[in-house]
Design an enzyme around this catalytic site. Structure first.
Site, mmCIF file in Angstrom:
data_model
loop_
_atom_site.group_PDB
_atom_site.id
_atom_site.type_symbol
_atom_site.label_atom_id
_atom_site.label_comp_id
_atom_site.label_asym_id
_atom_site.label_seq_id
_atom_site.Cartn_x
_atom_site.Cartn_y
_atom_site.Cartn_z
ATOM 1 N N CYS A 52 0.818 -1.217 0.000
ATOM 2 C CA CYS A 52 0.000 0.000 0.000
ATOM 3 C C CYS A 52 0.854 1.271 0.000
ATOM 4 O O CYS A 52 1.563 1.542 0.975
ATOM 5 C CB CYS A 52 -0.906 -0.033 1.234
ATOM 6 N N CYS A 55 -0.010 3.579 2.939
ATOM 7 C CA CYS A 55 0.565 3.062 4.192
ATOM 8 C C CYS A 55 2.043 3.418 4.291
ATOM 9 O O CYS A 55 2.529 3.784 5.372
ATOM 10 C CB CYS A 55 0.402 1.544 4.274
#
Length: 126
Positions: A52, A55
């Site tokens: 991600c 993230c």
């Protein structure tokens, strides 16, 4: 000489790894989470995924806040592997940050990468 170099390299690698682990949060553990809640701690549940990009942008921000706030307990939840934890916290997306003060959820955000807003989110637990 070779053995001494190897031991020094091993010690350096161990120290480096421990410093990386120290600021990466700890894997979510239900019992530890309940204990932190019972102690009325400030808690951040960080739902993340290795693939991600959001993230990855959140990680250094969260790490910096962890260093600034040693009383903050951070639990990392692997979005791809911890489906039971996602269900427990009603999380549908990676890059979700959930903040608790003791047993009470005080804030939640998904996809936020602004350092000031993440800091403000976590401040709600203090």
């Amino acid at each position: 000489m070779h053995q001494r170099f190897h031991l020094a390299s091993l010690a350096t690698a161990t120290l480096l790894m421990s410093s990386l682990v120290a600021w990466a949060g700890q894997p979510f553990d239900a019992e530890a989470f309940r204990s932190a809640q019972a102690a009325n701690k400030a808690i951040l549940v960080d739902v993340t995924a290795s693939w991600c990009p959001t993230c990855r942008r959140q990680r250094p921000i969260v790490e910096k806040i962890e260093k600034e706030k040693p009383d903050l307990v951070v639990y990392e939840v692997d979005f791809d592997k911890a489906k039971d934890v996602l269900k427990r916290f009603r999380v549908q997306y990676q890059s979700t940050l959930i903040v608790f003060r003791g047993i009470k959820e005080v804030a939640r955000s998904t996809g936020e990468t602004d350092p000031a807003l993440i800091h403000a989110l976590i401040e709600k637990a203090f």
